[in-house]
Write a protein that holds these residues in place. Structure first.
Motif, PDB file in Angstrom:
ATOM      1  N   SER A  14     -56.535 -46.173  -7.360  1.00 24.18           N
ATOM      2  CA  SER A  14     -55.187 -46.587  -6.991  1.00 24.18           C
ATOM      3  C   SER A  14     -54.368 -45.401  -6.479  1.00 24.18           C
ATOM      4  CB  SER A  14     -54.515 -47.220  -8.217  1.00 24.18           C
ATOM      5  OG  SER A  14     -53.207 -47.608  -7.910  1.00 24.18           O
ATOM      6  N   ARG A  15     -54.514 -44.238  -7.124  1.00 19.76           N
ATOM      7  CA  ARG A  15     -53.797 -43.036  -6.666  1.00 19.76           C
ATOM      8  C   ARG A  15     -54.241 -42.635  -5.262  1.00 19.76           C
ATOM      9  NH1 ARG A  15     -54.520 -38.775 -11.358  1.00 19.76           N
ATOM     10  NH2 ARG A  15     -53.944 -37.318  -9.694  1.00 19.76           N
ATOM     11  N   LEU A  16     -55.531 -42.758  -4.989  1.00 19.94           N
ATOM     12  CA  LEU A  16     -56.045 -42.420  -3.657  1.00 19.94           C
ATOM     13  C   LEU A  16     -55.489 -43.374  -2.596  1.00 19.94           C
ATOM     14  CD1 LEU A  16     -59.725 -41.640  -4.681  1.00 19.94           C
ATOM     15  CD2 LEU A  16     -58.086 -39.985  -3.721  1.00 19.94           C
ATOM     16  N   ILE A  17     -55.437 -44.662  -2.924  1.00 19.38           N
ATOM     17  CA  ILE A  17     -54.891 -45.640  -1.977  1.00 19.38           C
ATOM     18  C   ILE A  17     -53.412 -45.370  -1.737  1.00 19.38           C
ATOM     19  CG2 ILE A  17     -54.327 -48.087  -1.651  1.00 19.38           C
ATOM     20  CD1 ILE A  17     -56.962 -48.712  -3.186  1.00 19.38           C
ATOM     21  N   GLY A  21     -51.761 -44.327   1.767  1.00 23.72           N
ATOM     22  CA  GLY A  21     -50.654 -45.114   2.324  1.00 23.72           C
ATOM     23  C   GLY A  21     -49.460 -44.245   2.676  1.00 23.72           C
ATOM     24  N   GLU A  22     -49.145 -43.285   1.826  1.00 21.66           N
ATOM     25  CA  GLU A  22     -48.035 -42.363   2.117  1.00 21.66           C
ATOM     26  C   GLU A  22     -48.331 -41.554   3.373  1.00 21.66           C
ATOM     27  OE1 GLU A  22     -47.640 -39.988  -1.392  1.00 21.66           O
ATOM     28  OE2 GLU A  22     -46.833 -41.650  -2.601  1.00 21.66           O
ATOM     29  N   LEU A  23     -49.562 -41.066   3.481  1.00 26.24           N
ATOM     30  CA  LEU A  23     -49.946 -40.283   4.664  1.00 26.24           C
ATOM     31  C   LEU A  23     -49.900 -41.140   5.920  1.00 26.24           C
ATOM     32  CD1 LEU A  23     -52.886 -38.278   3.086  1.00 26.24           C
ATOM     33  CD2 LEU A  23     -50.759 -37.306   4.001  1.00 26.24           C
ATOM     34  N   LEU A  24     -50.338 -42.383   5.794  1.00 16.12           N
ATOM     35  CA  LEU A  24     -50.306 -43.305   6.932  1.00 16.12           C
ATOM     36  C   LEU A  24     -48.875 -43.476   7.434  1.00 16.12           C
ATOM     37  CD1 LEU A  24     -52.270 -46.645   7.059  1.00 16.12           C
ATOM     38  CD2 LEU A  24     -49.985 -46.443   7.990  1.00 16.12           C
ATOM     39  N   LEU A  25     -47.948 -43.666   6.512  1.00 13.38           N
ATOM     40  CA  LEU A  25     -46.542 -43.850   6.894  1.00 13.38           C
ATOM     41  C   LEU A  25     -45.946 -42.576   7.489  1.00 13.38           C
ATOM     42  CD1 LEU A  25     -45.140 -46.009   3.968  1.00 13.38           C
ATOM     43  CD2 LEU A  25     -45.456 -46.710   6.341  1.00 13.38           C
ATOM     44  N   GLU A  26     -46.344 -41.439   6.966  1.00 12.66           N
ATOM     45  CA  GLU A  26     -45.775 -40.177   7.438  1.00 12.66           C
ATOM     46  C   GLU A  26     -46.327 -39.731   8.776  1.00 12.66           C
ATOM     47  OE1 GLU A  26     -46.418 -37.316   4.336  1.00 12.66           O
ATOM     48  OE2 GLU A  26     -45.269 -38.498   2.888  1.00 12.66           O
ATOM     49  N   GLY A  27     -47.642 -39.904   8.971  1.00  9.54           N
ATOM     50  CA  GLY A  27     -48.255 -39.346  10.173  1.00  9.54           C
ATOM     51  C   GLY A  27     -49.186 -40.268  10.921  1.00  9.54           C
ATOM     52  N   GLY A  28     -49.185 -41.536  10.572  1.00 10.92           N
ATOM     53  CA  GLY A  28     -50.071 -42.477  11.244  1.00 10.92           C
ATOM     54  C   GLY A  28     -51.497 -42.387  10.712  1.00 10.92           C
ATOM     55  N   PHE A  29     -52.380 -43.150  11.313  1.00 10.41           N
ATOM     56  CA  PHE A  29     -53.755 -43.222  10.835  1.00 10.41           C
ATOM     57  C   PHE A  29     -54.494 -41.897  10.986  1.00 10.41           C
ATOM     58  CE2 PHE A  29     -52.765 -47.656  10.889  1.00 10.41           C
ATOM     59  CZ  PHE A  29     -53.560 -48.198   9.901  1.00 10.41           C
ATOM     60  N   ASP A  30     -54.113 -41.076  11.952  1.00 12.28           N
ATOM     61  CA  ASP A  30     -54.745 -39.768  12.121  1.00 12.28           C
ATOM     62  C   ASP A  30     -54.516 -38.859  10.925  1.00 12.28           C
ATOM     63  OD1 ASP A  30     -55.808 -40.419  14.562  1.00 12.28           O
ATOM     64  OD2 ASP A  30     -54.210 -39.469  15.731  1.00 12.28           O
ATOM     65  N   ALA A  31     -53.472 -39.110  10.160  1.00  9.09           N
ATOM     66  CA  ALA A  31     -53.162 -38.277   8.997  1.00  9.09           C
ATOM     67  C   ALA A  31     -54.014 -38.634   7.778  1.00  9.09           C
ATOM     68  CB  ALA A  31     -51.680 -38.407   8.638  1.00  9.09           C
ATOM     69  N   VAL A  32     -54.689 -39.786   7.823  1.00  6.60           N
ATOM     70  CA  VAL A  32     -55.497 -40.228   6.681  1.00  6.60           C
ATOM     71  C   VAL A  32     -56.890 -39.613   6.815  1.00  6.60           C
ATOM     72  CG1 VAL A  32     -56.406 -42.211   5.388  1.00  6.60           C
ATOM     73  CG2 VAL A  32     -54.185 -42.371   6.532  1.00  6.60           C
ATOM     74  N   ARG A  33     -57.077 -38.489   6.139  1.00 13.69           N
ATOM     75  CA  ARG A  33     -58.339 -37.756   6.110  1.00 13.69           C
ATOM     76  C   ARG A  33     -58.704 -37.496   4.656  1.00 13.69           C
ATOM     77  NH1 ARG A  33     -59.229 -39.788  10.069  1.00 13.69           N
ATOM     78  NH2 ARG A  33     -58.809 -39.048  12.162  1.00 13.69           N
ATOM     79  N   HIS A  34     -60.002 -37.388   4.389  1.00 14.51           N
ATOM     80  CA  HIS A  34     -60.467 -37.219   3.005  1.00 14.51           C
ATOM     81  C   HIS A  34     -59.725 -36.094   2.284  1.00 14.51           C
ATOM     82  CE1 HIS A  34     -63.762 -40.081   3.060  1.00 14.51           C
ATOM     83  NE2 HIS A  34     -64.185 -39.593   4.209  1.00 14.51           N
ATOM     84  N   ARG A  35     -59.689 -34.912   2.886  1.00 15.63           N
ATOM     85  CA  ARG A  35     -59.084 -33.757   2.229  1.00 15.63           C
ATOM     86  C   ARG A  35     -57.582 -33.981   1.993  1.00 15.63           C
ATOM     87  NH1 ARG A  35     -61.067 -29.218   1.133  1.00 15.63           N
ATOM     88  NH2 ARG A  35     -62.781 -29.341   2.628  1.00 15.63           N
ATOM     89  N   ALA A  36     -56.889 -34.499   2.996  1.00 15.05           N
ATOM     90  CA  ALA A  36     -55.440 -34.723   2.865  1.00 15.05           C
ATOM     91  C   ALA A  36     -55.142 -35.750   1.775  1.00 15.05           C
ATOM     92  CB  ALA A  36     -54.858 -35.176   4.199  1.00 15.05           C
ATOM     93  N   VAL A  37     -55.944 -36.793   1.712  1.00 13.27           N
ATOM     94  CA  VAL A  37     -55.734 -37.830   0.691  1.00 13.27           C
ATOM     95  C   VAL A  37     -55.987 -37.262  -0.701  1.00 13.27           C
ATOM     96  CG1 VAL A  37     -56.575 -40.047  -0.192  1.00 13.27           C
ATOM     97  CG2 VAL A  37     -56.231 -39.738   2.274  1.00 13.27           C
ATOM     98  N   GLU A  39     -55.831 -34.149  -1.687  1.00 17.38           N
ATOM     99  CA  GLU A  39     -54.759 -33.203  -2.037  1.00 17.38           C
ATOM    100  C   GLU A  39     -53.487 -33.943  -2.434  1.00 17.38           C
ATOM    101  OE1 GLU A  39     -54.351 -30.522   1.266  1.00 17.38           O
ATOM    102  OE2 GLU A  39     -56.261 -29.517   0.823  1.00 17.38           O
ATOM    103  N   ARG A  40     -53.127 -34.977  -1.672  1.00 12.44           N
ATOM    104  CA  ARG A  40     -51.908 -35.731  -1.988  1.00 12.44           C
ATOM    105  C   ARG A  40     -52.031 -36.419  -3.346  1.00 12.44           C
ATOM    106  NH1 ARG A  40     -47.500 -38.040   0.931  1.00 12.44           N
ATOM    107  NH2 ARG A  40     -47.827 -36.194   2.221  1.00 12.44           N
ATOM    108  N   ALA A  41     -53.216 -36.943  -3.646  1.00 13.25           N
ATOM    109  CA  ALA A  41     -53.440 -37.642  -4.915  1.00 13.25           C
ATOM    110  C   ALA A  41     -53.703 -36.671  -6.069  1.00 13.25           C
ATOM    111  CB  ALA A  41     -54.611 -38.604  -4.783  1.00 13.25           C
ATOM    112  N   GLN A  42     -53.854 -35.390  -5.743  1.00  7.59           N
ATOM    113  CA  GLN A  42     -54.177 -34.350  -6.732  1.00  7.59           C
ATOM    114  C   GLN A  42     -55.461 -34.693  -7.482  1.00  7.59           C
ATOM    115  OE1 GLN A  42     -50.562 -33.849  -9.045  1.00  7.59           O
ATOM    116  NE2 GLN A  42     -49.615 -32.617  -7.436  1.00  7.59           N
TER     117      GLN A  42
END
Length: 197
Positions: A14-17, A21-37, A39-42
């Protein structure tokens, strides 16, 4: 997708999703990458591949989550709309306020339409877009019925198409708010596509 069989696994997934979702809203689908997700989910990077079969699977889950929040807001606005007979201007206003919303951000609207455009390329997104369209169609029927209007499913589909076009056109401009663009686009067609009962 790997099942999150334990409560801890379900929370991590759930934290990963949520992070995606936050990354998608901030930077679009290009922002949704394994490492970025991750890191955001810690969470560890490996958790993104443990809980999701692929990046496409994770993006589809993120899109579904964003859509659920968007649909919940639309449904709440539709429920709050008082039942009364509405003229042309009032019906156009009601539709615009319910389906765009004065508090909906440009980022939220951009994500909505980026998802629709990308669904041609990503099969998992098609299911999300189809479910969202059904939900919007049901809400349109409700708003029109509450406004003393005839709500024919074929005409509702046309109204949604007009609204979508108005929003996409407004996203490329700074001079007009999307909610106003939808209102203006509906003024000339609402009496034809949703006549008074």
């Amino acid at each position: 997708m790997t099942s999150a069989a334990t409560p801890k696994g379900a929370r991590r997934r759930s934290r990963l999703i949520e992070a995606a979702g936050e990354l998608l809203l901030e930077g679009g689908f290009d922002a949704v990458r394994h490492r970025a997700v991750a890191e955001r989910a810690q969470l560890p990077l490996a958790s993104t591949t443990y809980y999701f079969e692929s990046l496409d699977d994770l993006m589809a889950e993120a899109a579904a989550s964003v859509c659920e929040h968007d649909e919940a807001a639309i449904t709440e606005r539709a429920k709050a709309l008082p039942r009364r007979r509405r003229g042309t201007n009032a019906t156009a206003t009601a539709l615009a306020e319910v389906f765009v919303g004065a508090d909906t951000t440009i980022k939220q609207l951009s994500a909505r339409y980026e998802m629709i455009a990308l669904s041609a390329r990503y099969p998992q997104l098609r299911e999300v877009v189809t479910r969202r369209w059904r939900s919007l169609s049901t809400c349109h029927m409700d708003v029109l019925s509450k406004s003393g209007r005839i709500a024919d499913p074929a005409h509702v589909a046309q109204l949604i198409g007009i609204e979508d076009g108005a929003i996409v056109g407004a996203l490329g401009q700074t001079a007009i708010r999307p909610v106003d663009a939808v209102h203006d686009a509906l003024l000339d067609v609402v009496d034809v596509l949703a006549p008074r009962e």
